[in-house]
Design a protein around this motif. Structure first.
Motif, PDB file in Angstrom:
ATOM      1  N   ASP A  38       0.782  -1.146   0.004  1.00  0.00           N
ATOM      2  CA  ASP A  38       0.048  -0.101  -0.076  1.00  0.00           C
ATOM      3  C   ASP A  38       0.923   1.329   0.102  1.00  0.00           C
ATOM      4  N   ILE A  39       0.338   2.295  -0.841  1.00  0.00           N
ATOM      5  CA  ILE A  39       1.057   3.405  -0.918  1.00  0.00           C
ATOM      6  C   ILE A  39       1.004   4.250   0.411  1.00  0.00           C
ATOM      7  N   VAL A  40       2.256   4.576   1.095  1.00  0.00           N
ATOM      8  CA  VAL A  40       2.336   5.800   2.075  1.00  0.00           C
ATOM      9  C   VAL A  40       2.295   6.936   1.796  1.00  0.00           C
ATOM     10  N   LYS A  41       1.551   7.877   2.086  1.00  0.00           N
ATOM     11  CA  LYS A  41       1.421   9.050   1.778  1.00  0.00           C
ATOM     12  C   LYS A  41       2.543  10.034   2.317  1.00  0.00           C
ATOM     13  N   LYS A  42       3.130  10.886   1.772  1.00  0.00           N
ATOM     14  CA  LYS A  42       4.622  11.591   2.172  1.00  0.00           C
ATOM     15  C   LYS A  42       4.182  12.088   3.471  1.00  0.00           C
ATOM     16  N   ASP A  43       3.098  12.758   3.793  1.00  0.00           N
ATOM     17  CA  ASP A  43       2.791  13.404   5.294  1.00  0.00           C
ATOM     18  C   ASP A  43       2.697  12.353   6.332  1.00  0.00           C
ATOM     19  N   SER A  44       2.577  11.156   6.049  1.00  0.00           N
ATOM     20  CA  SER A  44       2.485  10.137   6.836  1.00  0.00           C
ATOM     21  C   SER A  44       3.829   9.379   7.543  1.00  0.00           C
ATOM     22  N   TYR A  45       4.787   9.688   6.690  1.00  0.00           N
ATOM     23  CA  TYR A  45       6.062   8.968   6.997  1.00  0.00           C
ATOM     24  C   TYR A  45       6.647   9.043   8.440  1.00  0.00           C
ATOM     25  N   GLY A  46       6.257  10.101   9.137  1.00  0.00           N
ATOM     26  CA  GLY A  46       6.698  10.316  10.456  1.00  0.00           C
ATOM     27  C   GLY A  46       5.633   9.782  11.604  1.00  0.00           C
ATOM     28  N   ALA A  47       4.526   9.277  10.949  1.00  0.00           N
ATOM     29  CA  ALA A  47       3.485   8.651  11.836  1.00  0.00           C
ATOM     30  C   ALA A  47       3.553   7.221  11.725  1.00  0.00           C
ATOM     31  N   VAL A  48       3.849   6.672  10.613  1.00  0.00           N
ATOM     32  CA  VAL A  48       3.942   5.184  10.421  1.00  0.00           C
ATOM     33  C   VAL A  48       4.918   4.444  11.300  1.00  0.00           C
ATOM     34  N   ILE A  49       4.784   3.398  12.301  1.00  0.00           N
ATOM     35  CA  ILE A  49       5.395   2.821  12.987  1.00  0.00           C
ATOM     36  C   ILE A  49       5.863   1.421  12.341  1.00  0.00           C
ATOM     37  N   LEU A  50       7.131   1.087  12.003  1.00  0.00           N
ATOM     38  CA  LEU A  50       7.443  -0.245  11.455  1.00  0.00           C
ATOM     39  C   LEU A  50       7.612  -1.390  12.465  1.00  0.00           C
ATOM     40  N   LYS A  51       7.035  -2.462  11.991  1.00  0.00           N
ATOM     41  CA  LYS A  51       7.295  -3.884  12.655  1.00  0.00           C
ATOM     42  C   LYS A  51       7.939  -4.704  11.989  1.00  0.00           C
ATOM     43  N   ASP A  52       8.264  -5.753  12.919  1.00  0.00           N
ATOM     44  CA  ASP A  52       8.868  -6.875  12.168  1.00  0.00           C
ATOM     45  C   ASP A  52       8.394  -7.488  11.150  1.00  0.00           C
ATOM     46  N   GLY A  53       9.064  -7.681   9.874  1.00  0.00           N
ATOM     47  CA  GLY A  53       8.382  -8.353   8.872  1.00  0.00           C
ATOM     48  C   GLY A  53       7.531  -7.442   7.797  1.00  0.00           C
ATOM     49  N   ASP A  54       7.753  -6.308   7.989  1.00  0.00           N
ATOM     50  CA  ASP A  54       7.046  -5.326   7.284  1.00  0.00           C
ATOM     51  C   ASP A  54       7.997  -5.374   5.916  1.00  0.00           C
ATOM     52  N   CYS A  55       7.367  -5.123   4.588  1.00  0.00           N
ATOM     53  CA  CYS A  55       8.188  -5.145   3.505  1.00  0.00           C
ATOM     54  C   CYS A  55       7.986  -3.539   2.691  1.00  0.00           C
ATOM     55  N   LEU A  56       8.969  -2.978   2.376  1.00  0.00           N
ATOM     56  CA  LEU A  56       8.950  -1.552   1.850  1.00  0.00           C
ATOM     57  C   LEU A  56       9.424  -1.540   0.328  1.00  0.00           C
ATOM     58  N   GLU A  57       8.931  -1.016  -0.287  1.00  0.00           N
ATOM     59  CA  GLU A  57       9.344  -0.536  -1.660  1.00  0.00           C
ATOM     60  C   GLU A  57       9.604   0.955  -1.692  1.00  0.00           C
ATOM     61  N   VAL A  58      11.025   1.497  -1.929  1.00  0.00           N
ATOM     62  CA  VAL A  58      11.141   2.779  -1.925  1.00  0.00           C
ATOM     63  C   VAL A  58      11.426   3.005  -3.654  1.00  0.00           C
ATOM     64  N   VAL A  59      10.783   4.082  -4.241  1.00  0.00           N
ATOM     65  CA  VAL A  59      10.928   4.243  -5.565  1.00  0.00           C
ATOM     66  C   VAL A  59      11.252   5.713  -5.681  1.00  0.00           C
ATOM     67  N   SER A  60      12.053   6.018  -7.118  1.00  0.00           N
ATOM     68  CA  SER A  60      12.298   7.328  -7.667  1.00  0.00           C
ATOM     69  C   SER A  60      12.450   7.410  -9.061  1.00  0.00           C
ATOM     70  N   PHE A  61      12.528   8.639  -9.618  1.00  0.00           N
ATOM     71  CA  PHE A  61      12.425   8.706 -10.881  1.00  0.00           C
ATOM     72  C   PHE A  61      13.822   8.330 -11.432  1.00  0.00           C
ATOM     73  N   VAL A  62      13.874   7.946 -12.709  1.00  0.00           N
ATOM     74  CA  VAL A  62      15.366   7.747 -13.407  1.00  0.00           C
ATOM     75  C   VAL A  62      15.119   8.085 -14.833  1.00  0.00           C
ATOM     76  N   GLY A  63      16.145   8.457 -15.601  1.00  0.00           N
ATOM     77  CA  GLY A  63      15.924   8.476 -17.089  1.00  0.00           C
ATOM     78  C   GLY A  63      15.112   7.585 -17.688  1.00  0.00           C
ATOM     79  N   GLY A  64      14.398   7.760 -18.616  1.00  0.00           N
ATOM     80  CA  GLY A  64      13.522   6.684 -19.349  1.00  0.00           C
ATOM     81  C   GLY A  64      12.900   7.018 -20.493  1.00  0.00           C
ATOM     82  N   GLY A  65      12.300   6.348 -21.302  1.00  0.00           N
ATOM     83  CA  GLY A  65      11.542   6.761 -22.356  1.00  0.00           C
ATOM     84  C   GLY A  65      10.255   6.574 -22.329  1.00  0.00           C
TER      85      GLY A  65
END
Lengths: 65, 255
Positions: A38-65
């Motif tokens: 599930d997407i986490v809104k940017k303004d919630s990063y400080g409020a989300v508490i992580l727990k053991d077993g969580d799975c994160l995807e962190v993405v950003s832009f790169v060059g592409g067509g």
């Protein structure tokens, strides 16, 4: 243990998502984050508490067509 | 009158959509400026950690960012990538790529239409990359696309307008902007697409693999502008047989 972009990371259970992102050197301005599919809104990063077993995807832009 | 075109509610004057793949970040600013481009495409990937350069710092302000869903093999994956791209916070544009053929990288029109429908309902300006099939293009229109982006030739080949006759059909029959995307390898091919009545041309590999990236971006800019001007002027007729003198047929010196 928390999985970040396919790699296991220790020491972040109980911490906030912001703390993990900062600790691993991601710049919040450039990224988007999925927590367990599930997407986490940017303004919630400080409020989300992580727990053991969580799975994160962190993405950003790169060059592409 | 200004010659503009629209994607959703957004108006543009430049008809050159520039890709940002496969060349140095340091060349992006010059390429965008020389291209006169108002839209640049990007891809979304797992982020690197640490103090690495980010492409967003190299794109001039005011340029519209067009993330693609490259890497998606079906509608579900394309929708996931699109939602993440929007969350980065650079607007609502999305170029849908649904590709499950890894040899020719041909788009899956059916999955692309499905993703288009979902994302258009979520308020995205949806730009589907597709094989130039009229029925599929109509599906994209009905699904809420802002344009259609038929391929000229397979991605990255620089082979030009291999699908020319079918793109012409889309231009005739589809009321949305038709943007020729993929395969355009030379300015002359971009010019021809514009002469045919394409609304815009997208190019990446032709620029990225050129000897001089910013100079080729500029060459494309002129070619696209020339093709557009020719389309607006209306190209002259073709004689199937014989010839027609351009100079008067009277007053020859021998008379």
């Amino acid at each position: 243990m928390i999985k970040v972009n396919g790699e296991n990371r220790d020491g972040f259970a109980g911490k906030t998502l912001s703390e993990l992102l900062c600790g691993l050197g991601y710049k919040e301005l450039y990224i988007a984050v999925e927590l367990n599919g599930d997407i986490v809104k940017k303004d919630s990063y400080g409020a989300v508490i992580l727990k053991d077993g969580d799975c994160l995807e962190v993405v950003s832009f790169v060059g592409g067509g | 009158m200004k010659d503009t075109w629209k994607l959703g509610n957004h108006e543009f004057t430049s008809r050159f959509i520039l890709g940002s793949g496969k060349y140095s970040l340091d060349l992006i600013k010059a390429a965008v400026e020389n291209a006169g481009a108002q839209i640049i495409t990007l891809a979304l990937r797992r982020a690197a950690t640490g103090n690495v350069a980010n492409i967003l710092d190299y794109i001039p302000k005011g340029v519209t960012l067009l993330p693609n869903t490259s890497g998606a093999r079906n509608a579900e994956e394309a929708v996931r990538i699109a939602r993440l791209a929007r969350e980065v916070g650079c607007g609502d544009f999305i170029k849908i790529e649904c590709i499950r053929d890894s040899k020719y990288l041909l788009p899956d029109n059916y999955e692309t239409a499905k993703a288009t429908e979902i994302l258009a309902k979520e308020g995205f300006v949806v730009m589907p990359y597709m094989y130039p099939d009229l029925n599929a293009a109509r599906d994209m229109v009905n699904a809420g696309a802002a344009c259609v982006m038929p391929l000229g030739a397979p991605i990255g080949t620089n082979k030009g307008l291999a699908t020319k006759e079918f793109i012409k059909i889309l231009i005739e029959e589809i009321d949305l902007p038709v943007i020729v995307d993929a395969g355009i390898g030379k300015p002359s091919q971009a010019c021809e697409a514009m002469e045919m009545g394409a609304a815009a041309v997208m190019a990446n590999t032709a620029i990225a693999t050129a000897g001089d990236v910013p100079a080729m971006a500029e060459a494309f800019r002129y070619a696209i502008a020339a093709g557009r001007a020719a389309y607006l002027a209306g190209t002259g007729r073709v004689l199937e047989t014989g010839a027609a003198a351009s100079s008067p047929l009277t007053g020859f010196l021998a008379d």
